[in-house]
Design an enzyme around this catalytic site. Structure first.
Site, mmCIF file in Angstrom:
data_model
loop_
_atom_site.group_PDB
_atom_site.id
_atom_site.type_symbol
_atom_site.label_atom_id
_atom_site.label_comp_id
_atom_site.label_asym_id
_atom_site.label_seq_id
_atom_site.Cartn_x
_atom_site.Cartn_y
_atom_site.Cartn_z
ATOM 1 N N CYS A 1 5.051 14.607 -18.690
ATOM 2 C CA CYS A 1 5.654 15.185 -19.989
ATOM 3 C C CYS A 1 6.873 13.985 -20.266
ATOM 4 O O CYS A 1 6.488 13.002 -20.357
ATOM 5 C CB CYS A 1 6.375 16.370 -19.791
ATOM 6 S SG CYS A 1 7.318 16.694 -18.392
ATOM 7 N N ARG B 1 8.100 19.861 -17.600
ATOM 8 C CA ARG B 1 6.994 20.798 -18.250
ATOM 9 C C ARG B 1 5.793 20.616 -17.447
ATOM 10 O O ARG B 1 4.793 21.362 -17.672
ATOM 11 C CB ARG B 1 7.045 20.492 -19.860
ATOM 12 C CG ARG B 1 8.385 20.866 -20.647
ATOM 13 C CD ARG B 1 8.017 20.242 -22.029
ATOM 14 N NE ARG B 1 8.561 18.888 -21.945
ATOM 15 C CZ ARG B 1 8.662 18.079 -23.222
ATOM 16 N NH1 ARG B 1 8.279 18.724 -24.170
ATOM 17 N NH2 ARG B 1 8.974 16.787 -23.155
#
Length: 277
Positions: A233, A238
């Site tokens: 990410c 994430r």
């Protein structure tokens, strides 16, 4: 792996708040959230101040992780239940850290703070401290961590999964829209990467979608589960969430998190970058 091996429900959590061998830990993007209120008995980990090396851009090392957990009162025998806001994205980041240092007794609270609050479950403002322990972290398990050179060598060979938003993937943004547009020098994505935003794995209440829904999500996006997979990410939090889904829920083998992510890759000299969707 059964879901119960890596997830606990809010009902289970509320019934086990006073269990002696269980430690609840909150990890949030906004590190002040815990200070407002938190699940009773939970302690706090600050993803930036606690989990990042104070000098170099890297994780804290084995000794630092051992000291951190010992100082916070976590022992090697404790089962750690991690939770946080925004669909557990930074809780998943911490989960990946615990797995990196081979603490196997760790689970996520399915739905995190969002589900807990939607259910109207109690929160506390009490200050929580635990007696210090002597924690001994193992050497890092780098089979779950991808580094820059491996990522570059994996272009058009392995599954590369970019879990950022479509606008970040296409190069319109450098970071999530609510954050400062900083850190990487160039926008775009790694060539051959598939864009599957991390948040698509969660229901509206923050819980994970069913195994059937998740399998369809990644299959429909063209992910070949027989290939090695690297997820990334912007800073690795994430992608930790997607790593958790692929490895811990769906049982993908050889899944690595590239924690350097776009902050590193987008600042490298001479590496290939693509723009657009």
């Amino acid at each position: 792996m059964a879901r119960s091996d890596v997830l606990v429900s809010a009902d289970w959590a509320e019934s086990n708040l006073d269990s002696a061998n269980i430690v609840f830990v909150e990890v949030d993007e906004d590190t002040s959230t815990y200070d407002g209120d938190h699940i009773a008995g939970a302690i706090k980990l600050d993803w930036r101040a606690d989990l990042q090396d104070p000098i170099k851009r890297d994780f804290i090392d084995t000794q630092q992780f051992s000291k951190l957990l010992g100082d916070r009162g976590i022992s090697n025998d404790n089962t750690v239940i991690l939770y946080g806001g925004n669909n557990n994205w930074f809780a998943a980041y911490a989960y990946w850290y615990f797995k990196l240092y081979r603490h196997d007794k760790v689970k996520l609270l399915d739905g995190g703070r969002k589900k807990w609050e939607l259910d109207g479950r109690p929160l506390s403002t009490d200050t929580v401290t635990r007696p210090a322990t002597s924690y001994a972290a193992a050497a890092p398990d780098n089979t779950i961590r991808a580094f820059r050179d491996e990522v570059i060598a994996s272009i058009k060979i392995k599954n590369l999964v970019d879990v950022r938003s479509p606008d970040e993937f296409s190069g319109k943004l450098l970071a999530p829209a609510h954050l400062p547009q900083e850190q990487s020098q160039r926008p775009g994505h790694i060539p051959s990467a598939i864009n599957i935003p991390w948040s698509k794995a969660a229901n509206e209440d923050g819980t994970f979608k069913s195994d059937e829904q998740l399998a369809k999500l990644y299959a429909d996006a063209g992910l070949d589960r027989l290939k090695e997979t690297i997820v990334y990410c912007r800073i690795g939090e994430r992608s930790s969430h997607t790593w958790f889904v692929l490895r811990e829920l769906l049982g993908y083998q050889n899944v690595k998190n590239y924690d350097g992510s776009w902050t590193e890759y987008g600042s490298l000299v001479g590496v290939p970058i693509e723009l657009g969707s």
